[in-house]
Design an enzyme around this catalytic site. Structure first.
Site, PDB file in Angstrom:
ATOM      1  N   GLU A  88      -6.834  -3.870  -0.935  1.00  0.00           N
ATOM      2  CA  GLU A  88      -6.956  -4.208  -2.352  1.00  0.00           C
ATOM      3  C   GLU A  88      -8.410  -4.219  -2.815  1.00  0.00           C
ATOM      4  O   GLU A  88      -8.717  -3.826  -3.946  1.00  0.00           O
ATOM      5  CB  GLU A  88      -6.309  -5.575  -2.631  1.00  0.00           C
ATOM      6  N   LYS A 128      10.850   2.250  12.546  1.00  0.00           N
ATOM      7  CA  LYS A 128      11.189   1.337  11.453  1.00  0.00           C
ATOM      8  C   LYS A 128      12.643   1.569  11.042  1.00  0.00           C
ATOM      9  O   LYS A 128      13.048   2.713  10.834  1.00  0.00           O
ATOM     10  CB  LYS A 128      10.229   1.609  10.280  1.00  0.00           C
ATOM     11  N   ARG A 177      -7.067 -10.923  -3.521  1.00  0.00           N
ATOM     12  CA  ARG A 177      -7.936 -10.378  -2.481  1.00  0.00           C
ATOM     13  C   ARG A 177      -9.209  -9.749  -3.057  1.00  0.00           C
ATOM     14  O   ARG A 177     -10.230  -9.682  -2.401  1.00  0.00           O
ATOM     15  CB  ARG A 177      -7.192  -9.251  -1.746  1.00  0.00           C
TER      16      ARG A 177
HETATM   17  C1  LIG Z   1      -2.682  -8.170   1.169  1.00  0.00           C
HETATM   18  C2  LIG Z   1      -1.300  -7.613   1.130  1.00  0.00           C
HETATM   19  N1  LIG Z   1      -1.056  -6.492   0.435  1.00  0.00           N
HETATM   20  C3  LIG Z   1       0.201  -5.995   0.385  1.00  0.00           C
HETATM   21  C4  LIG Z   1       1.227  -6.612   1.038  1.00  0.00           C
HETATM   22  C5  LIG Z   1       2.650  -6.076   0.909  1.00  0.00           C
HETATM   23  N2  LIG Z   1       3.163  -5.626   2.186  1.00  0.00           N
HETATM   24  C6  LIG Z   1       3.966  -6.391   2.951  1.00  0.00           C
HETATM   25  S1  LIG Z   1       4.397  -5.671   4.372  1.00  0.00           S
HETATM   26  C7  LIG Z   1       3.541  -4.270   3.973  1.00  0.00           C
HETATM   27  C8  LIG Z   1       3.539  -3.117   4.927  1.00  0.00           C
HETATM   28  C9  LIG Z   1       3.094  -3.556   6.262  1.00  0.00           C
HETATM   29  O1  LIG Z   1       3.098  -2.476   7.136  1.00  0.00           O
HETATM   30  P1  LIG Z   1       2.956  -2.763   8.674  1.00  0.00           P
HETATM   31  O2  LIG Z   1       1.923  -3.785   8.904  1.00  0.00           O
HETATM   32  O3  LIG Z   1       2.807  -1.476   9.357  1.00  0.00           O
HETATM   33  O4  LIG Z   1       4.345  -3.429   9.062  1.00  0.00           O
HETATM   34  P2  LIG Z   1       5.792  -2.762   9.067  1.00  0.00           P
HETATM   35  O5  LIG Z   1       6.487  -3.277   7.848  1.00  0.00           O
HETATM   36  O6  LIG Z   1       5.659  -1.284   9.050  1.00  0.00           O
HETATM   37  O7  LIG Z   1       6.425  -3.266  10.298  1.00  0.00           O
HETATM   38  C10 LIG Z   1       2.918  -4.402   2.744  1.00  0.00           C
HETATM   39  C11 LIG Z   1       2.125  -3.359   2.086  1.00  0.00           C
HETATM   40  C12 LIG Z   1       0.923  -7.790   1.754  1.00  0.00           C
HETATM   41  N3  LIG Z   1       1.855  -8.490   2.394  1.00  0.00           N
HETATM   42  N4  LIG Z   1      -0.333  -8.255   1.780  1.00  0.00           N
END
Ligand SMILES: Cc1ncc(C[n+]2csc(CCOP(=O)(O)OP(=O)(O)O)c2C)c(N)n1
Length: 622
Positions: free
Chosen positions: A369, A285, A397
């Protein structure tokens, strides 16, 4: 002399296919520079996109989008995809009327999911692959999902189902960078680290040698040897969750090695002719940008505008989120029954300071959630006072858990709801436009909407002694200065009159109190007398409502929530129930999804800036 840039010549995915490995590497570098430069101006999702450059290039070389569909889970990592599908003007990224921060069907035929709530892509992908199978189309469906998004329950529901239905040409790319915002919580997170640990490689080689040397004599001994081999293999190479479900798994692949990626994708295509196939890629990342890599909190996951040299924000200000976090920490020092819960967003919901001071009292559930709210119910049932710190749109959610697990049991859970109302650059899926409606209808739920930082702290102070569930919703935004803590509690249901007036009484909620007051001052200059009440509790309402209402010729309500089921409807219902005959004019968000853009621009576009409010109040009176 530096070589001619390649990126401007990439107009569509097909343009990638003629590039040599050397040119692709150059292009990856150009994309990273472009992303850092552009996002430093507009803000946006930085490190997820820096990490997925090679994976995106490899996908667009190996598959034929849009015939083959690439479905991005969340969609925050789709900037590189945008760049290679004809969208290279990032100057308006996430602004009103500009390029959106997630895939958008109106922007490109290469975009499909614009939901941007995590953990959904596998369900869409299964639906898509089943439809292809049924219609006899031989196109691929590729879902790209992060290890963070894989902590969400919906992803497992889909996997469970994929394992049974097994449509062909369904490929799941697990983009494993070990992080959500923070390090990913849970079992999945261990997957890559085990496989990339040099000790694992050594053990695999050594045990492999021993296993190969085991004699095979006679059938029972053969079976014994096979089982022995299997169990030794299990010891050093535990099956993945995918193996266990019977879904073909390949990996882990170095997600920055273009050759390895393309080879893995070609194999996956062949496997997927028969059965759904997972390709596990390991990426870094923030790849290529030191300030992101070095950032311990969230690797600069999502940023506002920043200084390229340092990665530091251009504009640092105290936000309501920070105030909520500080008020919570203050209370946690006073009372040890307070525990905080976040669904993978500890820092962005203001819990970081509390987590540093009381690591055992801040719980990260992963992007889960529903579980977060259920967990809060369990903690509250056992005598603790849990605070679920969450964004308004993500709490959607957990509606059933709010209703059944918390409210039905009358449990004193505190919901600290950030990003309420019009949220801004993250667009339709991130506006907290529905919370007053979905909270107000829940029996026994107290709902507060503070108008400023001091009220936010006052309501939180009230919440610590609430007998049942209480939700405090506040917008994304600057907080001014930190109020002296603790702030006096604000009695539940008590509104605050700000101005007198008899042509109309305006009842405004949360962040709308300030523009409502300014509009009333404007109208005074036009000879209209408009009273303003800060209706800071949306439920229960102040019993003085009918008194105020009868003292004016018109009632106007203003809320940054959809009108349907919102505060205004509540006011009209209460006045009708009490037999107060006064015209009620409701102003709120319209019955449609709102676009991205600065909150002020979006509010103005729906007639909710100060000038438009003044005009609309005047029209109501006329
Ligand atoms: C239901 C929900 N909860 C929280 C989020 C906020 N959110 C956006 S990206 C993310 C992290 C995602 O991690 P990952 O899937 O590993 O992708 P990365 O950013 O590490 O590439 C979060 C918590 C969201 N988009 N949807």
């Amino acid at each position: 002399m530096s070589p001619d840039p390649i990126l401007p010549h990439v107009k569509q995915p097909a343009d990638l296919r003629s590039l040599t490995q050397g040119e692709l590497e150059q292009l990856a570098g150009e994309i990273r520079t472009f992303l850092v430069e552009q996002i430093s101006e507009t803000g946006g999702h930085l490190s997820p996109n820096l990490g997925i450059v090679e994976v995106t290039l490899a996908l667009h070389r190996s598959f034929d989008s849009p015939r083959d569909r690439i479905l991005w889970d969340v969609g925050h990592q789709a900037y590189v995809h945008k760049l290679v599908t004809g969208r290279q003007d990032f100057s308006t990224l996430r602004q009103f009327g500009g390029l959106t921060g997630y895939p958008s069907r109106s922007e490109s035929e290469h975009d499909f999911i614009e939901n941007s709530h995590a953990s959904t892509a596998l369900s869409y992908a299964l639906g898509n692959a089943l439809a292809n199978q049924r219609e006899g189309r031989d196109a691929y469906t590729i879902a790209v999902i992060g290890d963070g998004a894989l902590t969400g329950g919906m992803a497992y529901e889909a996997l469970n189902h994929i394992a049974v239905l097994r449509p062909p040409r369904l490929i799941i790319i697990v983009n494993d960078n070990g992080r959500s915002y923070a390090p990913t919580v849970g079992g999945i997170a261990a997957l890559a680290h085990l496989r990339f640990d040099p000790r694992y490689e050594w053990a695999k080689k050594t045990v492999g040698k021993v296993l190969r040397s085991l004699p095979a004599i006679g059938e029972p001994a053969d079976e014994l040897a096979r089982r022995l081999k299997e169990s030794v293999k299990q010891l050093i190479e535990p099956g993945t969750v995918f193996d266990a479900m019977g879904i073909k798994y390949s990996g882990a692949i170095d997600g920055h090695d273009l050759d390895a990626l393309e080879e893995a994708l070609e194999h996956a295509k062949a496997f997927a002719e028969e059965e759904p196939t997972v390709v596990h890629v390991v990426t870094e990342k923030g790849r290529g940008y030191e300030p992101a890599i070095n950032d311990e909190i969230d690797k600069l996951h999502g940023v506002g505008s920043f200084e390229i040299g340092t990665g530091m924000p251009k504009k640092a200000e105290l936000k309501l989120t920070d105030v909520a976090g500080k008020a919570l920490l203050h209370a946690a020092r006073e009372r040890d029954d307070i525990v905080a819960i976040s669904a993978a967003m500890i820092s962005s919901t203001g819990l970081k300071e509390m987590a540093d001071e009381f690591p055992d009292r801040v719980i990260d559930t992963g992007i889960a959630e529903q579980h977060a709210v259920g967990l809060a119910a369990g903690l509250a049932m056992s005598g603790l006072r849990p605070v679920v710190a969450i964004y308004s749109s993500f709490l959607q959610r957990a509606f059933d858990q709010l209703m059944m697990d918390v409210a039905l049991h009358e449990l004193p859970v505190v919901f600290l709801i950030d990003r309420a109302g019009v949220t801004g650059p993250d667009g339709p899926s991130h506006h907290g436009a529905f919370d007053l409606s979905y909270l107000r209808m829940i029996p026994g739920m107290t709902v507060g909407a503070p108008a400023d930082a001091a009220e936010l702290c006052g309501m939180l102070q009230t919440a610590w002694d609430a007998a049942g569930p209480i939700a405090i919703r506040f917008p994304k935004g600057a907080a001014g200065t930190l109020p002296g803590l603790p702030v006096e509690p604000i009695p539940v249901g008590e509104w605050e009159q700000i101005r007198e007036g008899d042509d109309a009484f305006v009842f405004a909620v949360g962040r709308m109190v300030d523009p409502a007051t300014k509009a009333a001052i404007m109208l005074e200059q036009q000879g209209l007398s408009v009273g303003v009440v800060n209706a800071r509790w949306v439920k229960p309402m102040d019993p003085r409502l009918s008194e105020w209402a009868t003292s004016a010729r018109h009632v106007v309500t203003i809320e940054d929530n959809v009108l349907s089921g919102g505060f205004g409807e509540g006011v009209a219902d209460m006045l009708a129930a009490e037999g107060v005959e006064v015209p009620v004019h409701t102003i709120g968000l319209p019955d449609r999804f709102l676009p991205s853009g600065a909150a002020g621009d979006v509010l103005a576009s729906v007639g909710m800036d100060v000038e438009s409010l003044a005009k609309r109040i005047a029209e109501s009176i006329a």
